[in-house]
Design an enzyme around this catalytic site. Structure first.
Site, PDB file in Angstrom:
ATOM      1  N   GLU A 187       0.927  -1.343   0.023  1.00  0.00           N
ATOM      2  CA  GLU A 187      -0.023  -0.088   0.182  1.00  0.00           C
ATOM      3  C   GLU A 187       0.716   1.100  -0.024  1.00  0.00           C
ATOM      4  O   GLU A 187       1.598   1.643   0.943  1.00  0.00           O
ATOM      5  CB  GLU A 187      -0.702   0.099   1.237  1.00  0.00           C
ATOM      6  CG  GLU A 187      -1.834   1.203   1.326  1.00  0.00           C
ATOM      7  CD  GLU A 187      -2.848   1.132   2.496  1.00  0.00           C
ATOM      8  OE1 GLU A 187      -2.573   0.345   3.574  1.00  0.00           O
ATOM      9  OE2 GLU A 187      -3.558   2.065   2.737  1.00  0.00           O
ATOM     10  N   GLU A 238       3.281  10.225   6.455  1.00  0.00           N
ATOM     11  CA  GLU A 238       3.246   9.248   7.289  1.00  0.00           C
ATOM     12  C   GLU A 238       4.447   8.394   7.153  1.00  0.00           C
ATOM     13  O   GLU A 238       4.876   7.722   8.418  1.00  0.00           O
ATOM     14  CB  GLU A 238       1.832   8.317   7.000  1.00  0.00           C
ATOM     15  CG  GLU A 238       0.588   9.100   7.394  1.00  0.00           C
ATOM     16  CD  GLU A 238      -0.381   8.135   7.343  1.00  0.00           C
ATOM     17  OE1 GLU A 238      -0.471   6.881   7.463  1.00  0.00           O
ATOM     18  OE2 GLU A 238      -1.547   8.520   6.708  1.00  0.00           O
ATOM     19  N   ARG A 297     -10.359  12.087   4.724  1.00  0.00           N
ATOM     20  CA  ARG A 297     -10.727  10.610   5.477  1.00  0.00           C
ATOM     21  C   ARG A 297     -11.618  10.537   6.203  1.00  0.00           C
ATOM     22  O   ARG A 297     -12.005   9.672   7.275  1.00  0.00           O
ATOM     23  CB  ARG A 297      -9.337  10.405   6.443  1.00  0.00           C
ATOM     24  CG  ARG A 297      -8.657   9.360   6.014  1.00  0.00           C
ATOM     25  CD  ARG A 297      -7.298   9.013   6.663  1.00  0.00           C
ATOM     26  NE  ARG A 297      -6.930   7.773   6.200  1.00  0.00           N
ATOM     27  CZ  ARG A 297      -5.946   7.071   6.454  1.00  0.00           C
ATOM     28  NH1 ARG A 297      -4.772   7.680   7.355  1.00  0.00           N
ATOM     29  NH2 ARG A 297      -5.471   5.992   5.797  1.00  0.00           N
ATOM     30  N   GLU A 329     -11.635   2.671   5.036  1.00  0.00           N
ATOM     31  CA  GLU A 329     -10.913   3.003   6.035  1.00  0.00           C
ATOM     32  C   GLU A 329     -10.883   4.346   6.539  1.00  0.00           C
ATOM     33  O   GLU A 329     -10.055   4.982   6.324  1.00  0.00           O
ATOM     34  CB  GLU A 329      -9.464   2.591   5.684  1.00  0.00           C
ATOM     35  CG  GLU A 329      -8.293   2.758   6.673  1.00  0.00           C
ATOM     36  CD  GLU A 329      -6.951   2.677   6.306  1.00  0.00           C
ATOM     37  OE1 GLU A 329      -6.139   2.037   6.953  1.00  0.00           O
ATOM     38  OE2 GLU A 329      -6.792   3.333   5.330  1.00  0.00           O
TER      39      GLU A 329
HETATM   40  C1  LER Z   1      -2.065   4.560   6.695  1.00  0.00           C
HETATM   41  O1  LER Z   1      -2.529   5.771   6.378  1.00  0.00           O
HETATM   42  C2  LER Z   1      -3.185   3.762   6.012  1.00  0.00           C
HETATM   43  O2  LER Z   1      -3.799   3.953   5.075  1.00  0.00           O
HETATM   44  C3  LER Z   1      -3.045   2.260   6.119  1.00  0.00           C
HETATM   45  O3  LER Z   1      -4.116   1.392   5.577  1.00  0.00           O
HETATM   46  C4  LER Z   1      -1.908   1.618   6.342  1.00  0.00           C
HETATM   47  O4  LER Z   1      -1.112   1.340   7.352  1.00  0.00           O
HETATM   48 MN    MN Z   2      -4.915   2.587   3.731  1.00  0.00          MN
END
Ligand code: LER
Ligand code: MN
Length: 268
Positions: free
Chosen positions: A151, A157, A216, A245
């Site tokens: 990913e 990050e 997000r 997520e």
């Molecule tokens: C972190 O920002 C993320 O998107 C997770 O899925 C991976 O650690």
């Molecule tokens: Mn992610």
């Protein structure tokens, strides 16, 4: 396409990017809201036994979409680019456990932030450490029918593999048929100039997708061009998992419910 939601254990730290916490109670809610599966965000593979998980899934007619591992980095500080032999051994042990779990549930193990950082080191040196240990994990996974999904994560990050094209280059370097790409559209909004075009350009490598809006929050609550995202996935004939997520804001149930109400019927 199938829709999953990210679930962590009850005691996961705030740094875990999960919509829900508490696997058993979240499974009931996910099923009630209409999700097809749960992505398990774990810091250790023994957080749940195979038997417990099998029975939770059966009771709630859910599948596991993937095992994700961000907390192995965020909570335990482990990473594939770590030069320390003992810490790499600890990571190997954890990842063999995740692969064993995925061999019964979902067949996918994610590598996000746990790939590690480069810092002040030479990039080739850090990448060499990644390729060496990840190559061994991928070989272990291949024997068990499991694919590792890389990913790309935004620059705020981690400092290694931020854009999907950078991820694709690393997938080519790794050159294993069970090592693939997992784009997250939240990170792509920061790192990739064109989300749809980039997905299409790398379509053969994309095996899993993370969804959240540009801020997000729940899908539909930011300014993501969702027509672009899903028209690209349509052109790619993408049939695999999309996993939600987003932040659990204002609360986990509302966030998961707003997202599925926005996506179902319109896109999935
Ligand atoms: C972190 O920002 C993320 O998107 C997770 O899925 C991976 O650690
Ligand atoms: Mn992610």
């Amino acid at each position: 396409m199938k829709l999953a939601v990210v679930v962590a254990s009850e005691n996961a730290l705030p740094s875990a990017f999960a919509v829900f916490r508490g696997i058993e109670k979240s499974a009931e809610i996910a099923h009630r809201l209409g999700y097809d599966g749960m992505e398990l965000a774990l810091k250790e593979s023994d957080e749940i036994t195979h038997d417990e998980l099998r029975s939770i899934l059966k009771r709630n007619s859910l599948e596991i979409s993937a095992i994700s591992t961000g907390q192995v980095f965020a909570a335990r500080g482990l990473m594939f680019t770590d030069p320390d032999k003992e810490r790499r051994q600890e990571l190997w042990k954890s990842f063999t456990g995740f692969v064993d779990l995925a061999s019964e549930f979902g067949g996918l193990v994610n590598v996000g932030r746990v790939r590690g950082s480069i810092g002040n080191r030479d990039k080739n040196e850090a990448e060499g450490l990644f390729l060496d240990l990840m190559g061994k994990v991928a070989d272990y996974a291949e024997k068990r029918g499991v694919t590792i999904i890389l990913e790309p994560v935004n620059r705020y990050e981690i400092d290694y593999i931020n854009s999907v094209d950078q991820g694709a280059e690393l997938v080519r370097k790794m050159n294993k048929k069970n090592f693939a790409l997992m784009p997250d559209v939240f990170h792509m909004n920061i790192e990739d100039a064109h989300i749809g075009e980039t997905l299409i350009r790398n379509k053969d490598m994309v095996k899993y997708v993370h969804l959240a809006d540009t801020n997000r929050l729940s899908c539909g609550d930011g300014h993501m061009d969702w027509d672009d995202v899903f028209s690209a996935l349509g052109k790619m004939k993408y049939q695999d998992w999309c996993s939600v997520e987003c932040f659990p804001i204002p609360d986990p149930v509302t966030a998961a419910e707003r997202t599925i109400k926005f996506l179902r019927g319109r896109y999935i």
